[in-house]
Design an enzyme around this catalytic site. Structure first.
Site, PDB file in Angstrom:
ATOM      1  N   PHE A   1       0.866  -1.188   0.000  1.00  0.00           N
ATOM      2  CA  PHE A   1       0.000   0.000   0.000  1.00  0.00           C
ATOM      3  C   PHE A   1       0.899   1.234   0.000  1.00  0.00           C
ATOM      4  CE2 PHE A   1      -4.655   0.543   1.290  1.00  0.00           C
ATOM      5  CZ  PHE A   1      -5.103  -0.441   0.426  1.00  0.00           C
TER       6      PHE A   1
ATOM      7  N   THR B   1     -10.150   1.386  -4.748  1.00  0.00           N
ATOM      8  CA  THR B   1      -9.153   1.163  -3.682  1.00  0.00           C
ATOM      9  C   THR B   1      -7.706   1.322  -4.150  1.00  0.00           C
ATOM     10  OG1 THR B   1      -8.251  -0.443  -2.120  1.00  0.00           O
ATOM     11  CG2 THR B   1      -9.249  -1.348  -4.089  1.00  0.00           C
ATOM     12  N   GLU B   2      -6.883   1.766  -3.195  1.00  0.00           N
ATOM     13  CA  GLU B   2      -5.447   1.828  -3.422  1.00  0.00           C
ATOM     14  C   GLU B   2      -4.891   0.426  -3.700  1.00  0.00           C
ATOM     15  OE1 GLU B   2      -3.578   4.730  -0.994  1.00  0.00           O
ATOM     16  OE2 GLU B   2      -2.008   3.336  -0.422  1.00  0.00           O
TER      17      GLU B   2
ATOM     18  N   GLN C   1      -7.866  14.328   3.986  1.00  0.00           N
ATOM     19  CA  GLN C   1      -7.244  13.508   2.937  1.00  0.00           C
ATOM     20  C   GLN C   1      -8.116  13.462   1.683  1.00  0.00           C
ATOM     21  OE1 GLN C   1      -6.547   8.952   3.256  1.00  0.00           O
ATOM     22  NE2 GLN C   1      -4.557   9.977   3.290  1.00  0.00           N
TER      23      GLN C   1
ATOM     24  N   HIS D   1      -8.388  11.359  -1.640  1.00  0.00           N
ATOM     25  CA  HIS D   1      -7.896  10.089  -2.195  1.00  0.00           C
ATOM     26  C   HIS D   1      -7.710  10.248  -3.701  1.00  0.00           C
ATOM     27  CE1 HIS D   1      -7.609   5.866  -3.189  1.00  0.00           C
ATOM     28  NE2 HIS D   1      -7.622   5.552  -1.910  1.00  0.00           N
TER      29      HIS D   1
ATOM     30  N   ARG E   1      -0.758   9.191  -0.454  1.00  0.00           N
ATOM     31  CA  ARG E   1      -1.945   9.709  -1.161  1.00  0.00           C
ATOM     32  C   ARG E   1      -1.892  11.205  -1.459  1.00  0.00           C
ATOM     33  NH1 ARG E   1      -6.511   6.225   2.137  1.00  0.00           N
ATOM     34  NH2 ARG E   1      -5.936   4.279   1.125  1.00  0.00           N
TER      35      ARG E   1
ATOM     36  N   ARG F   1      -2.772  10.504   6.396  1.00  0.00           N
ATOM     37  CA  ARG F   1      -2.927   9.090   6.790  1.00  0.00           C
ATOM     38  C   ARG F   1      -2.427   8.168   5.687  1.00  0.00           C
ATOM     39  NH1 ARG F   1      -6.803   4.856   5.988  1.00  0.00           N
ATOM     40  NH2 ARG F   1      -8.158   6.187   4.728  1.00  0.00           N
TER      41      ARG F   1
ATOM     42  N   HIS G   1     -11.785  12.062   1.292  1.00  0.00           N
ATOM     43  CA  HIS G   1     -11.839  10.657   1.699  1.00  0.00           C
ATOM     44  C   HIS G   1     -11.808  10.464   3.209  1.00  0.00           C
ATOM     45  CE1 HIS G   1     -11.282   6.383   1.314  1.00  0.00           C
ATOM     46  NE2 HIS G   1     -10.105   6.408   1.906  1.00  0.00           N
TER      47      HIS G   1
ATOM     48  N   LEU H   1     -15.108   5.203  -4.333  1.00  0.00           N
ATOM     49  CA  LEU H   1     -13.676   4.903  -4.218  1.00  0.00           C
ATOM     50  C   LEU H   1     -13.235   3.720  -5.077  1.00  0.00           C
ATOM     51  CD1 LEU H   1     -11.053   5.499  -2.445  1.00  0.00           C
ATOM     52  CD2 LEU H   1     -11.696   3.415  -1.259  1.00  0.00           C
TER      53      LEU H   1
HETATM   54  C1  LIG Z   1     -14.767   4.146   0.682  1.00  0.00           C
HETATM   55  C2  LIG Z   1     -13.783   4.032   1.813  1.00  0.00           C
HETATM   56  C3  LIG Z   1     -12.836   3.020   1.812  1.00  0.00           C
HETATM   57  C4  LIG Z   1     -11.926   2.908   2.856  1.00  0.00           C
HETATM   58  N1  LIG Z   1     -11.013   1.890   2.844  1.00  0.00           N
HETATM   59  C5  LIG Z   1     -10.154   1.750   3.888  1.00  0.00           C
HETATM   60  C6  LIG Z   1      -9.228   0.658   3.935  1.00  0.00           C
HETATM   61  O1  LIG Z   1      -9.194  -0.189   3.063  1.00  0.00           O
HETATM   62  N2  LIG Z   1      -8.390   0.591   4.996  1.00  0.00           N
HETATM   63  C7  LIG Z   1      -8.393   1.500   6.006  1.00  0.00           C
HETATM   64  O2  LIG Z   1      -7.604   1.376   6.934  1.00  0.00           O
HETATM   65  N3  LIG Z   1      -9.276   2.526   5.979  1.00  0.00           N
HETATM   66  C8  LIG Z   1     -10.153   2.663   4.978  1.00  0.00           C
HETATM   67  N4  LIG Z   1     -11.040   3.706   4.964  1.00  0.00           N
HETATM   68  C9  LIG Z   1     -11.186   4.534   6.156  1.00  0.00           C
HETATM   69  C10 LIG Z   1     -11.995   3.772   7.210  1.00  0.00           C
HETATM   70  O3  LIG Z   1     -12.818   2.822   6.586  1.00  0.00           O
HETATM   71  C11 LIG Z   1     -12.866   4.705   8.048  1.00  0.00           C
HETATM   72  O4  LIG Z   1     -12.082   5.714   8.585  1.00  0.00           O
HETATM   73  C12 LIG Z   1     -13.497   3.917   9.179  1.00  0.00           C
HETATM   74  O5  LIG Z   1     -14.189   2.789   8.700  1.00  0.00           O
HETATM   75  C13 LIG Z   1     -14.428   4.756  10.025  1.00  0.00           C
HETATM   76  O6  LIG Z   1     -14.935   3.902  11.021  1.00  0.00           O
HETATM   77  P1  LIG Z   1     -15.701   4.486  12.277  1.00  0.00           P
HETATM   78  O7  LIG Z   1     -16.073   3.320  13.125  1.00  0.00           O
HETATM   79  O8  LIG Z   1     -14.910   5.570  12.887  1.00  0.00           O
HETATM   80  O9  LIG Z   1     -17.007   5.145  11.635  1.00  0.00           O
HETATM   81  P2  LIG Z   1     -18.188   4.523  10.744  1.00  0.00           P
HETATM   82  O10 LIG Z   1     -17.924   3.155  10.293  1.00  0.00           O
HETATM   83  O11 LIG Z   1     -18.522   5.559   9.725  1.00  0.00           O
HETATM   84  O12 LIG Z   1     -19.357   4.431  11.771  1.00  0.00           O
HETATM   85  C14 LIG Z   1     -19.970   5.575  12.320  1.00  0.00           C
HETATM   86  C15 LIG Z   1     -21.122   5.119  13.159  1.00  0.00           C
HETATM   87  O13 LIG Z   1     -21.630   6.221  13.870  1.00  0.00           O
HETATM   88  C16 LIG Z   1     -23.032   6.249  13.784  1.00  0.00           C
HETATM   89  N5  LIG Z   1     -23.443   7.647  13.969  1.00  0.00           N
HETATM   90  C17 LIG Z   1     -22.947   8.763  13.372  1.00  0.00           C
HETATM   91  N6  LIG Z   1     -23.550   9.866  13.862  1.00  0.00           N
HETATM   92  C18 LIG Z   1     -24.428   9.427  14.790  1.00  0.00           C
HETATM   93  C19 LIG Z   1     -25.359  10.080  15.624  1.00  0.00           C
HETATM   94  N7  LIG Z   1     -25.509  11.413  15.638  1.00  0.00           N
HETATM   95  N8  LIG Z   1     -26.141   9.321  16.435  1.00  0.00           N
HETATM   96  C20 LIG Z   1     -26.021   7.967  16.450  1.00  0.00           C
HETATM   97  N9  LIG Z   1     -25.158   7.316  15.672  1.00  0.00           N
HETATM   98  C21 LIG Z   1     -24.361   8.026  14.865  1.00  0.00           C
HETATM   99  C22 LIG Z   1     -23.355   5.638  12.436  1.00  0.00           C
HETATM  100  O14 LIG Z   1     -24.646   5.093  12.451  1.00  0.00           O
HETATM  101  C23 LIG Z   1     -22.283   4.546  12.366  1.00  0.00           C
HETATM  102  O15 LIG Z   1     -22.749   3.387  13.028  1.00  0.00           O
HETATM  103  C24 LIG Z   1     -11.955   3.841   3.917  1.00  0.00           C
HETATM  104  C25 LIG Z   1     -12.891   4.865   3.911  1.00  0.00           C
HETATM  105  C26 LIG Z   1     -13.792   4.974   2.872  1.00  0.00           C
HETATM  106  C27 LIG Z   1     -14.765   6.114   2.873  1.00  0.00           C
END
Ligand SMILES: Cc1cc2nc3c(=O)[nH]c(=O)nc-3n(C[C@H](O)[C@H](O)[C@H](O)COP(=O)(O)OP(=O)(O)OC[C@H]3O[C@@H](n4cnc5c(N)ncnc54)[C@H](O)[C@@H]3O)c2cc1C
Length: 619
Positions: free
Chosen positions: A113, A247-248, A233, A235, A281, A381, A346, A245
């Site tokens: 990566f 993917t990378e 960031q 992407h 990135r 990142r 991203h 997206l």
């Molecule tokens: C398309 C994409 C691909 C990616 N691929 C990778 C990868 O391959 N590897 C990597 O390391 N990172 C990757 N990332 C980054 C990584 O996936 C995210 O940073 C990470 O999944 C975020 O997880 P989280 O648990 O913080 O939030 P999320 O998974 O977004 O979860 C947020 C949660 O909060 C809840 N929520 C939000 N606001 C409220 C509210 N007001 N009240 C109640 N609930 C609320 C939502 O319902 C949800 O359950 C990617 C990001 C994207 C966008």
């Protein structure tokens, strides 16, 4: 009123891992989430999870790559924790049943990566996040953790002492999306915010519509500092028409970027002579936009990403999802043609300031995942480093909230960590929100913003007071019969941010963005909800979310205007150098007494066995 020892807001990777950890520690824990857990945006993660698992690799090398990738703005204690604990957490996922891709000899596969000196990205096809979420949800169900899904948390219940570090978070208020009830949640041991990223601040983003930065906005209004918000960031490989997206992992497997002259520009134009497409990135995004701006893009809008030479068998085995995404969303079959790609928002490197144990400046309030800034990513990142952050720091926040003794944090939080105040000239006074008409001194954000005049209150009373304020806010929004629709305000805000707070930033552009945000704020004081119903009222939810986007857009722009150097993802036209003498420091923004306060705190470069000396960052 509901009561659980620990409330976790958000049920993505970070939230579920925090809840599982709190349960492991014996706490009665509940997840409160606006989406069903497996619909969380973690499910969109494609490429993989970094972990130094193999011979020839080490946590020290992973830490070095991460610190270099952060452009020396990450905190060493957090980075080292990430890299030391990632192998165990990844193996734990495997033991919980996560379906990782495997080599012929049965070992978990790993691929290269961007910015990594070793192929250490473990993956499950190009659907890593989907498998991670489902694995984690099975654990949540198995352990009998209570899940309030389709409950939208609108406000934190925080005591109102003058100084944020003297405040206590007693719980939160949530709106039941199915029937419109507003209820209080008391959490004597702590609230963990895990609400994900704020991608909807921009109009071209890989993030879901639900990614509205609710957690950081609520914490900010409760007096908790936001850290390093300027670092967003972009992407390099998103589909031009939707922001979806690519993917990378495509470049990790050998995908090549071409400009309209057929040049492999990452090498041929000298952007990254060693790593080419697999530079970090920020480097690749700037290279693509430079090509496009110099007339070497396709249709003045995108470049090409070609993976046809990898062959159908390998693509289908490791990147099948990409065939579907490019075909369905862009009408291009990548087995036959190169894919059009361009940079898109991203990820947010900044967020709620927390230490290695997930604690914020307000007692009882924790944060983990993309909504938090611990800080492991600094100003940029590396791909594959967010998923380990979720599971490692999610777990640590859950354990700590549930009462496990943790080592004393080395990263300081709160205004006490300040080293200097910022000196900033802004074109508009930021942060003021006009009071709603007819609501006395209740502010438009719901009235629980701490504003001095502390009263001694029990937890239930703090939560009850917050419920009343939210009730008043929601009733006001539902009863107002005319005004401005939130969609108009949101779209104006997103366009302003995409235009002026993007990959390339100028002083005039940032100032213009602040003026645009101010206008959007003013429009918001007249916002109204056209749907008066209490059942699945998405208009109401989006209206409350847009309020959060406004606060975060302003925080990103103010922090960006103040940082007069070029570091990581933050490029400034007027300041073309990284300025280590003055700028190895975290930007902190704290909203107290209705005023944003900008200050700085030191970056911790001292690790367990060494100090990470800043070096030139080339790939
Ligand atoms: C398309 C994409 C691909 C990616 N691929 C990778 C990868 O391959 N590897 C990597 O390391 N990172 C990757 N990332 C980054 C990584 O996936 C995210 O940073 C990470 O999944 C975020 O997880 P989280 O648990 O913080 O939030 P999320 O998974 O977004 O979860 C947020 C949660 O909060 C809840 N929520 C939000 N606001 C409220 C509210 N007001 N009240 C109640 N609930 C609320 C939502 O319902 C949800 O359950 C990617 C990001 C994207 C966008």
């Amino acid at each position: 009123m509901h009561e659980h020892d620990v409330i976790v807001v958000g049920a993505g990777g970070a939230g579920m891992r925090a809840a599982i950890a709190a349960e492991e520690e014996g706490a009665d824990v509940a997840l409160v989430s606006k989406l069903h857990p497996v619909r969380s945006h973690t499910g969109a993660a494609e490429g993989g999870i970094n972990a130094a698992l193999r011979e020839g690799d080490s946590w020290e090398d992973h830490a070095y790559d991460t610190m270099k990738g952060s452009d020396y703005l990450g905190d060493a204690p957090a980075i080292e924790t990430l890299c030391q604990q990632s192998p165990d957490e990844v193996i734990k996922l495997e033991h919980w049943g996560m379906a990782f891709s495997r080599d012929d000899d049965g070992r978990m596969s790993q691929r290269p990566f961007g910015g990594m000196s070793f192929p250490r990205t473990t993956y499950a096809g190009a659907e890593t996040g989907h498998h991670l979420l489902h694995t984690m949800y099975q654990q949540v169900v198995k352990r009998g953790i209570t899940v309030y899904d389709e409950w939208y948390v609108t406000q934190l219940a925080v005591t109102d002492e003058d100084r944020p570090e003297e405040r206590r978070c007693d719980g939160c208020v949530a709106y039941d999306i199915q029937n419109g009830d507003l209820e209080g949640f008391v959490a004597p041991d702590g609230v963990v915010l895990a609400t994900g990223g704020p991608g909807q601040v921009y109009d071209h983003t890989t993030n879901a519509v639900a990614n509205t930065g609710d957690g950081p906005a609520m914490a900010y209004r409760a007096g908790v500092p936001l850290e390093d918000m300027e670092f967003i960031q972009f992407h390099p490989t998103t589909l031009p028409s939707t922001g979806v997206l690519i993917t990378e992992g495509v470049r990790g497997e050998g995908g090549i970027l071409y400009n309209s002259e057929g040049e492999r520009f990452m090498f041929e134009r000298g952007y990254a002579n060693n790593d080419g497409e697999l530079a970090s990135r920020d480097v690749v995004s700037r290279a693509e936009l430079t090509e496009i701006n110099n007339g070497r893009g396709m249709e003045d809008d995108y470049v090409h990403l070609d993976m046809r030479h990898l062959g159908e068998e390998r693509i289908t085995d490791r990147l099948e999802n990409i065939i579907h995404l490019a075909t369905d969303f862009e009408g291009v079959n990548p087995l036959e043609k190169p894919m059009p790609v361009k940079p898109g928002q991203h990820y947010a490197m900044g967020g709620i300031e927390v230490d290695e144990n997930g604690e914020s400046a307000v007692s009882g309030l924790y944060a983990a995942g993309e909504c938090a800034c611990v800080s492991v990513h600094g100003s940029n990142r590396l791909g594959g480093n967010a998923l380990p952050e979720l599971i490692i720091f999610g777990a640590r926040a859950g354990w700590h909230a549930a009462g496990r003794e943790m080592e004393t944090a080395e990263i300081e939080t709160g205004p006490g960590a300040s080293i200097e105040d910022a000196d900033l000239d802004t074109p508009v006074e930021p942060g003021e929100i006009a009071p709603r008409s007819g609501t006395g001194d209740v502010a438009a954000d719901g009235g629980t913003r701490a504003d001095g005049g502390a009263q001694v209150m029990g937890a239930a009373e703090t939560v009850e007071r917050a419920v009343e304020a939210e009730h008043e806010r929601v009733t006001h929004l539902l009863e107002k019969e005319e005004g401005v629709r939130e969609a108009t305000i949101r779209s104006r805000l997103q366009k302003a941010m995409t235009r002026n707070v993007n990959v390339f930033r100028t002083e005039d552009g940032l100032k213009q963005a602040l003026e645009d945000i101010r206008e959007a704020r003013e429009a918001y004081t007249d916002v109204y909800v056209s749907d008066p119903s209490r059942t699945f009222n998405t208009d109401l939810i989006h209206t409350i979310e847009t309020r959060n986007l406004l606060d975060l857009a302003e925080a990103i722009t103010l922090s960006g205007l103040a940082r007069t150097e070029f570091r990581g993802a933050h490029w400034r036209e007027e300041y073309q150098d990284r300025n280590d003498d003055e700028w190895i420091k975290h930007t902190m923004l704290s909203w107290n007494d209705g005023q944003p306060e900008l200050y700085y705190k030191p970056v911790v470069l001292e690790g367990e066995n060494k100090t990470y000396e800043p070096k030139e960052r080339s790939y």
